[in-house]
Design a protein around this motif. Structure first.
Motif, short mmCIF file in Angstrom:
data_model
loop_
_atom_site.label_atom_id
_atom_site.label_comp_id
_atom_site.label_asym_id
_atom_site.label_seq_id
_atom_site.Cartn_x
_atom_site.Cartn_y
_atom_site.Cartn_z
N MET A 134 0.82 -1.21 0.00
CA MET A 134 0.00 0.00 0.00
C MET A 134 0.85 1.26 0.00
O MET A 134 0.54 2.25 -0.68
N LEU A 135 1.95 1.24 0.75
CA LEU A 135 2.84 2.40 0.78
C LEU A 135 3.53 2.61 -0.57
O LEU A 135 3.73 3.73 -1.01
N LEU A 144 1.04 4.17 -2.80
CA LEU A 144 0.87 5.56 -2.39
C LEU A 144 1.98 6.44 -2.94
O LEU A 144 1.75 7.59 -3.32
N LYS A 161 1.82 8.08 -6.66
CA LYS A 161 0.92 9.19 -6.95
C LYS A 161 1.37 10.42 -6.17
O LYS A 161 2.20 10.30 -5.26
N PHE A 181 1.73 12.85 -3.37
CA PHE A 181 1.57 12.41 -1.98
C PHE A 181 0.34 13.03 -1.32
O PHE A 181 0.07 14.22 -1.46
N LYS A 218 -2.26 9.48 4.66
CA LYS A 218 -3.17 8.34 4.74
C LYS A 218 -3.11 7.71 6.13
O LYS A 218 -2.08 7.72 6.79
N TYR A 266 -4.17 3.91 7.46
CA TYR A 266 -4.59 2.58 7.03
C TYR A 266 -4.68 1.63 8.23
O TYR A 266 -3.96 1.79 9.22
N CYS A 276 0.57 7.67 7.73
CA CYS A 276 1.61 8.17 6.81
C CYS A 276 1.36 9.66 6.57
O CYS A 276 0.32 10.06 6.06
N ASP A 277 2.34 10.48 6.99
CA ASP A 277 2.18 11.93 6.84
C ASP A 277 3.56 12.59 6.92
O ASP A 277 4.55 11.95 7.30
N LEU A 287 8.68 7.64 -1.77
CA LEU A 287 7.99 8.60 -0.92
C LEU A 287 8.89 9.81 -0.67
O LEU A 287 10.12 9.68 -0.63
#
Length: 487
Positions: free
Chosen positions: A326-327, A330, A333, A335, A338, A340, A368-369, A438
């Motif tokens: 999932m990360l 993520l 795209k 950022f 999220k 989860y 995730c931030d 990321l």
């Protein structure tokens, strides 16, 4: 035999006043008589009225005294005319008989309990308790004071006897007619359907009770966890892949290929298909580089990373494999922060005992931030576990290949009166996040725990095999209470 006896008796007599007495006179088991009466009453051959009588029956202790005598008499008879020391007297009797006998014999003023000797006060006693118990056993009546005394000593208990009084019903006949329940093809061909007596339809009879499904305790607790995650604004991750590649399960998490958890004695490897065919090649190369020579201010592990190890298919050992996928998605795209969560089954090649299974459920949450810190992780953990009813938390430093810092989570259990480990947590390492693509200022905080442990605590189960697996008692599934976490 019982049916013939009842119908034959009613042919010459108006009624049967007591089914118990009727059964005893004919030496027929009363339960058999009762079953026949119920059947005949259903077909209106007889009318039956309930009879209830409360009787007294002996407990196991009372039955024992009918054979050996009451403890006070046993103790009295064990005392010689010249007396005996308490120690010697106790050796001659069972401990329970000695204790009860001393109390009752002293109460009856039969014996003198001296400091040195136990002596008789009288020379002869009658065992009234034994006599009363034998009278009750034979069905004789005794007075209420004696009943009260025996009941107080738990030598007798009440028992309700149920029987019937019976008289002829509207359909009475000396012999029961066989009635047909179905009209068959043969009846029509032979033409005997005109003479056959058919059973009446009972339009008020209830059908068979429908057997509805029952929720397993794990499903109830899982739903409560899901509700808590949703209340906190989390989105559920897809966890439908039980089979996972070693790459997503281990390598993408910066777990070295020589790590003991990747051995066959800890992980289930698939024979067919044994390897995966779909991996993002550019990402695989970045993961290989970070393992072999490091990067992003990391030295890596300095070993020869093998693609064939990463391609091996396994039964996933943790749902963090889903988090890594999932990360990665993520990161492909622009950022956006999220939150989860996932709750699903994982598999470990472990020995099965009262606290471990080869398959169990893992609960995982991650945020995730940008700019997240350890303080954010502590705050989220306090909020999450407070909703579970766990307000007292402690944290202990730990090690994980893919989180730094890492912490074990402990909660004080009021019932156990001690601190209990409830989960693991940490911040995902840059070696895991940056190869995915990321941004450098993005941080991921995460924590996980099992579903089985809180369920076992909530439902008072001390062996995990009684909760999950082929040995589960289906009665537990049907009778387990509603689950409410945090109350």
């Amino acid at each position: 035999m019982a049916e013939d006896a009842i119908l034959g008796y009613l042919e010459k007599n108006d009624h049967i006043s007591d089914s118990g007495q009727f059964a005893a006179e004919r030496r027929i088991d009363h339960n058999e008589i009762v079953n026949v009466i119920k059947s005949l009453h259903g077909f209106k051959y007889v009318d039956a009225q309930d009879i209830k009588r409360e009787t007294w029956v002996l407990t196991d202790e009372g039955k024992a005294y009918t054979a050996t005598g009451s403890p006070e008499v046993q103790l009295f008879l064990a005392i010689p005319p010249e007396g005996i020391s308490k120690e010697e007297l106790q050796k001659k009797l069972d401990l329970s008989v000695f204790k009860i006998g001393c109390a009752q014999a002293a109460k009856n003023k039969w014996v003198e309990m001296g400091k040195q000797l136990v002596t008789r006060k009288i020379q002869h006693v009658d065992d009234k308790v034994k006599d009363l118990l034998l009278q009750i056993q034979e069905g004789q009546a005794i007075n209420q004071d004696d009943i009260k005394a025996l009941k107080a000593r738990k030598l007798i208990v009440p028992q309700t006897w149920k029987g019937y009084s019976v008289k002829k019903g509207p359909n009475y006949a000396p012999k029961r007619k066989k009635v047909a329940t179905d009209l068959t093809r043969e009846n029509l061909q032979r033409g005997d359907w005109k003479e056959i007596e058919f059973k009446e339809y009972n339009f008020t009879a209830k059908g068979l009770p429908t057997e509805g499904g029952h929720l397993h305790p794990l499903l109830k607790v899982r739903q409560q966890f899901k509700d808590i995650f949703r209340q906190m604004g989390f989105e559920e991750m897809p966890t439908n892949n039980y089979v996972e590649s070693s790459f997503w399960n281990f390598d993408a998490l910066f777990q070295p290929q020589q790590h003991p958890a990747r051995d066959s004695h800890d992980t289930f490897f698939l024979q067919a298909p044994s390897t995966t065919k779909e991996l993002p090649e550019d990402y695989v190369q970045r993961v290989k580089q970070i393992h072999e020579s490091g990067g992003y201010q990391s030295r890596g592990y300095g070993y020869d990373w093998k693609r064939e190890e990463a391609d091996k298919n396994i039964l996933r050992t943790h749902t963090t494999a889903v988090s890594s996928r999932m990360l990665y998605l993520l990161a492909q795209k622009p950022f956006a922060p999220k939150k989860y969560y996932s709750i699903d089954r994982v598999f470990r090649n472990e020995a099965v005992d009262r606290t471990h299974l080869a398959e169990f459920h893992q609960i995982e949450g991650l945020v995730c931030d940008r700019g997240l810190t350890l303080g954010d992780l502590l705050g989220v953990l306090h909020e999450f576990f407070a909703r579970l009813g766990m307000s007292k938390l402690r944290f202990k430093p730990a090690y994980n290949p893919y989180t730094e810092p890492s912490m074990e989570i402990f909660s004080y259990h009021e019932g156990f009166g001690k601190w209990v480990e409830v989960g693991n947590s940490g911040m995902f390492r840059p070696e895991m996040l940056l190869p995915m693509g990321l941004p450098e200022d993005v941080r991921v905080i995460a924590w996980g725990l099992s579903l089985e442990r809180p369920t076992m605590i909530l439902y008072g189960i001390d062996n995990i095999r009684d909760l999950f697996g082929h040995k589960v008692d289906l009665g537990l599934i049907k009778r387990n209470p509603i689950c409410r976490l945090g109350l």
